[in-house]
Design an enzyme around this catalytic site. Structure first.
Site, PDB file in Angstrom:
ATOM      1  N   THR A 102       2.520 -10.977  48.258  1.00 26.99           N
ATOM      2  CA  THR A 102       0.866 -11.433  48.310  1.00 26.99           C
ATOM      3  C   THR A 102       0.925 -11.309  46.625  1.00 26.99           C
ATOM      4  OG1 THR A 102       0.502  -9.048  48.526  1.00 26.99           O
ATOM      5  CG2 THR A 102       0.559 -10.565  50.483  1.00 26.99           C
ATOM      6  N   SER A 124       3.590 -16.144  54.272  1.00 27.00           N
ATOM      7  CA  SER A 124       2.355 -15.845  54.934  1.00 27.00           C
ATOM      8  C   SER A 124       1.896 -14.252  54.532  1.00 27.00           C
ATOM      9  CB  SER A 124       2.955 -15.319  56.603  1.00 27.00           C
ATOM     10  OG  SER A 124       1.712 -14.577  57.030  1.00 27.00           O
ATOM     11  N   GLY A 125       0.685 -14.147  54.274  1.00 23.28           N
ATOM     12  CA  GLY A 125       0.179 -12.938  53.794  1.00 23.28           C
ATOM     13  C   GLY A 125       0.369 -11.932  54.701  1.00 23.28           C
ATOM     14  N   HIS A 157      -6.114  -0.582  52.310  1.00 28.55           N
ATOM     15  CA  HIS A 157      -4.758  -0.275  52.201  1.00 28.55           C
ATOM     16  C   HIS A 157      -4.463   1.024  51.562  1.00 28.55           C
ATOM     17  CE1 HIS A 157      -4.695  -4.454  53.567  1.00 28.55           C
ATOM     18  NE2 HIS A 157      -3.051  -4.286  53.679  1.00 28.55           N
ATOM     19  N   LYS A 161      -1.326   0.161  46.756  1.00 28.63           N
ATOM     20  CA  LYS A 161      -1.356  -1.260  46.915  1.00 28.63           C
ATOM     21  C   LYS A 161      -1.692  -1.977  45.289  1.00 28.63           C
ATOM     22  CE  LYS A 161      -2.576  -5.312  49.523  1.00 28.63           C
ATOM     23  NZ  LYS A 161      -1.023  -5.911  49.698  1.00 28.63           N
ATOM     24  N   GLY A 167      -3.469 -10.009  50.847  1.00 28.87           N
ATOM     25  CA  GLY A 167      -2.831 -11.199  51.241  1.00 28.87           C
ATOM     26  C   GLY A 167      -3.287 -11.693  52.733  1.00 28.87           C
ATOM     27  N   THR A 168      -3.238 -10.585  53.484  1.00 33.57           N
ATOM     28  CA  THR A 168      -3.864 -10.841  54.774  1.00 33.57           C
ATOM     29  C   THR A 168      -5.347 -11.107  54.979  1.00 33.57           C
ATOM     30  OG1 THR A 168      -2.254  -9.133  55.832  1.00 33.57           O
ATOM     31  CG2 THR A 168      -4.214  -9.572  57.235  1.00 33.57           C
TER      32      THR A 168
END
EC number: 1.17.1.8
Length: 271
Positions: A102, A124-125, A157, A161, A167-168
């Site tokens: 991400t 994909s995130g 998170h 991080k 990213g999600t």
């Protein structure tokens, strides 16, 4: 049928070790090579031993070009710059590239899109089944409720991080924007501070929290007149991302080059 031979990038990291474990545990899949950054203390170590799975006779290397020889795909949860480099190699080798990285810039994404003309790239995130089902629900909910409901996305998170929003969170924001038929980049609101004035109609807000060892919490809030709807996902084990990544690699083998998402892998791309 021959086993799917996968290269694990970022093998010395937390997700790298999870990817090695998951690949070893998955029938029809083998770890053919493992990559770590130059200077890593993991270089030369056996990938299986490092991941706590026992020896698999795959020494960790920094030579990405040599690693992809005879490989079928790359599992990549690394950094934006490295993911772009690996995408170019995947395009040259015509192999599958699974990207869970991400924090990409527009320039990064443009290069990945170019590589996808010659490689099967799944980006994909979030690789988990639950989050991608959540994204489908968010898209549908946003479409049904309409702009009278304000949308806010909260994520938390672990303290290590490095990018925000996650990213999600961006994946969920994009799903909400698609449900409303609008552009996320033109309506996103990242954080608020000071005298901001009233909320703008149509905004999709993001708030990011960091602390402890939280794997990943995401909540999409639809706040309307007199009521509030919350759709949430809590990740409790990183192996959910590993399983999704390996599933994506198996799905991508033999497909025509292109840029895909986990929604495509799960058959939700048309939702």
């Amino acid at each position: 049928m021959s086993e799917l031979k996968l290269v694990v990038a970022g093998a010395a990291g937390r997700m790298g070790r999870v990817l090695i474990q998951t690949a070893i545990e998955t029938s029809g899949v083998t770890v053919s090579a493992a990559l770590a950054r130059p200077g890593s203390l993991a270089l030369g170590q056996d990938a299986g031993l490092l991941a706590g799975c026992g020896e698999i006779n795959v020494p960790i290397t920094e030579d990405a070009l040599a690693a992809i020889v005879d490989a079928d795909g790359i599992l990549d949860f690394t950094s934006p710059d490295l993911s772009v480099e690996l995408a170019a190699l995947a395009a040259q080798a015509r192999i599958v590239h699974i990207i869970g990285t991400t924090g990409f810039s527009v320039a990064h994404l443009t290069k990945i899109e170019a590589a996808a003309r010659h490689a099967v790239i799944v980006r994909s995130g979030n690789m988990s089944l639950g989050v991608n089902l959540l994204a489908a629900l968010v898209k549908k909910t946003a479409a049904v409720l309409g702009p009278v409901y304000d949308i806010e996305i909260a994520e938390m998170h672990h303290r290590m991080k490095v990018d925000a929003p996650s990213g999600t969170a961006l994946l969920l924001g994009e799903a909400a924007a698609q449900g409303r038929g609008i552009s996320l980049s033109e309506h996103e609101q990242r954080g608020r501070d000071g005298h901001t004035g009233p909320r703008k109609d149509g905004d999709i807000g993001f708030v990011s929290l960091r602390g402890g060892t939280v794997v990943g919490d995401h909540t999409v809030i639809f706040a309307g007149p007199g009521e509030r709807i919350e759709l949430a996902h809590r990740a409790e084990d990183r192996r959910i991302f590993g399983r999704g990544a390996v599933q994506a690699a198996l799905w991508g083998k033999g497909r025509k080059p292109g840029l895909y998402s986990m929604l495509d892998v799960l058959g939700l791309g048309g939702e």
